[in-house]
Design a protein around this motif. Structure first.
Motif, short mmCIF file in Angstrom:
data_model
loop_
_atom_site.label_atom_id
_atom_site.label_comp_id
_atom_site.label_asym_id
_atom_site.label_seq_id
_atom_site.Cartn_x
_atom_site.Cartn_y
_atom_site.Cartn_z
N PRO A 1 3.96 15.17 -33.49
CA PRO A 1 3.71 14.71 -34.72
C PRO A 1 3.59 12.91 -34.27
N LEU A 2 2.90 12.20 -35.04
CA LEU A 2 2.37 10.85 -35.03
C LEU A 2 3.58 10.01 -34.80
N ARG A 3 4.67 10.20 -35.87
CA ARG A 3 5.72 9.39 -35.79
C ARG A 3 6.46 9.39 -34.44
N VAL A 4 6.67 10.81 -33.97
CA VAL A 4 7.36 11.14 -32.84
C VAL A 4 6.71 10.46 -31.78
N LEU B 1 2.05 7.36 -42.76
CA LEU B 1 1.44 7.72 -41.53
C LEU B 1 -0.19 7.56 -41.66
N ARG B 2 -0.82 7.69 -42.77
CA ARG B 2 -2.11 7.60 -43.29
C ARG B 2 -2.57 6.07 -42.97
N TYR B 3 -1.67 5.23 -43.40
CA TYR B 3 -2.13 3.50 -43.33
C TYR B 3 -1.76 3.29 -42.01
N LEU C 1 -4.84 4.33 -40.04
CA LEU C 1 -6.14 3.37 -40.42
C LEU C 1 -5.87 2.05 -39.91
N LEU C 2 -4.56 1.48 -39.74
CA LEU C 2 -4.49 0.16 -39.26
C LEU C 2 -4.83 0.05 -37.69
N PHE C 3 -4.33 1.31 -36.91
CA PHE C 3 -4.41 1.33 -35.58
C PHE C 3 -5.97 1.39 -35.47
N VAL C 4 -6.78 2.24 -35.92
CA VAL C 4 -8.22 2.35 -35.67
C VAL C 4 -8.98 1.04 -36.10
#
Length: 276
Positions: free
Chosen positions: A195-198, A252-254, A257-260
């Motif tokens: 998972p992204l947060r992990v 997580l979606r934000y 998006l911020l990452f990209v």
């Protein structure tokens, strides 16, 4: 004095961003120091490695305390990442600044495209099983060391691919001063089913060791300016401390998006600099 304060402020922003996304902040610190403060790229890479260590130190403890990071998986991959970091540090001083800038920009665009395209794995969605998956056994069943790499609600996949990617992340870290998180997070999230947060929490735990391994090479070659590293690292530590405590409040979606968006903007700036 003013330049030092600006470096502290810039470091704080990069540290907060790096802590939230598990990148160590190097993905912003290097272009920020080169594009904003006119520092040569190789010196910016050396300073960035010091800042990555600060980011990891500030945020890893928080993520471990909250049981978000996967300690076993992180330490397994870090063995190969540190080896790659030593290798990358050995060849970093043989490459030109223009080539390093181009490699940095190409890497950012590739990772941004991968994250934008991939759906990834979330805690409530279990990936499709494959023959390479590390499946959590039934209660009471004997566990191997590899079985224990999986976490609650998800299974770790493609460990062999993860080892190769982790080694590449170490080389990239030493060459570009990014701590390897920009490779490790998509690697664990998209390729290994974490998972992204992990993945971001585990990356934060790993990047300090990776950066330390390659920073030694830069110190030996005199590639780190203490007058730049000092204020920038202070800002990074403050920002990373704040970011690690706000991470569970960001959707997580934000976060994705911020990452990209930041990766694409940074890559374009670096490419313009190479062309110029």
């Amino acid at each position: 004095m003013l330049v030092g304060l600006l470096m502290i402020a810039a470091g704080a922003a990069a540290g907060a961003f790096g802590s939230l996304l598990g990148l160590g902040g190097g993905v912003l610190i290097v272009p920020l120091l080169t594009l904003g403060f006119g520092l040569p790229l190789r010196e910016a890479v050396g300073v960035s490695l010091i800042c990555v260590i600060m980011t990891s130190s500030a945020s890893a403890g928080v993520y471990l305390e909250r049981h978000i990071a996967n300690l076993r998986l992180g330490m397994t991959l870090e063995l190969f990442t540190a080896t790659g970091a030593l290798l990358g540090g050995s060849i970093a001083f043989l490459l030109s600044d223009q080539l390093l800038s181009f490699l940095f920009a190409a890497l950012l665009l590739f990772v941004a495209a991968s994250m934008a395209r991939g759906r990834g794995a979330e805690l409530e969605v279990e990936p499709e099983p494959d023959r390479h998956a590390l499946v959590v056994p039934e209660p009471g069943a004997p566990q191997t060391a590899l079985d224990r790499l999986s976490g609650d609600g998800y299974r770790v996949h493609s460990l062999g691919f993860g080892v190769i990617g982790a080694t590449g992340a170490g080389i990239t870290s030493a060459l570009l001063g990014i701590g390897g998180g920009v490779v490790k997070v998509p690697l664990m999230h998209l390729a290994m089913g974490v998972p992204l947060r992990v993945a971001t929490a585990t990356s934060n735990m790993m990047i300090g060791i990776t950066a330390a391994a390659s920073a030694v090479i830069y110190i030996i070659h005199g590639g780190i300016d203490p007058y730049v590293a000092g204020p920038t690292a202070i800002g990074v530590f403050l920002g990373a401390t704040a970011g690690s405590r706000l991470g569970d409040r960001v959707e997580l979606r934000y976060l994705r998006l911020l990452f990209v968006v930041v990766l694409v903007i940074t890559a374009l700036q670096l490419l313009l600099r190479v062309v110029g």
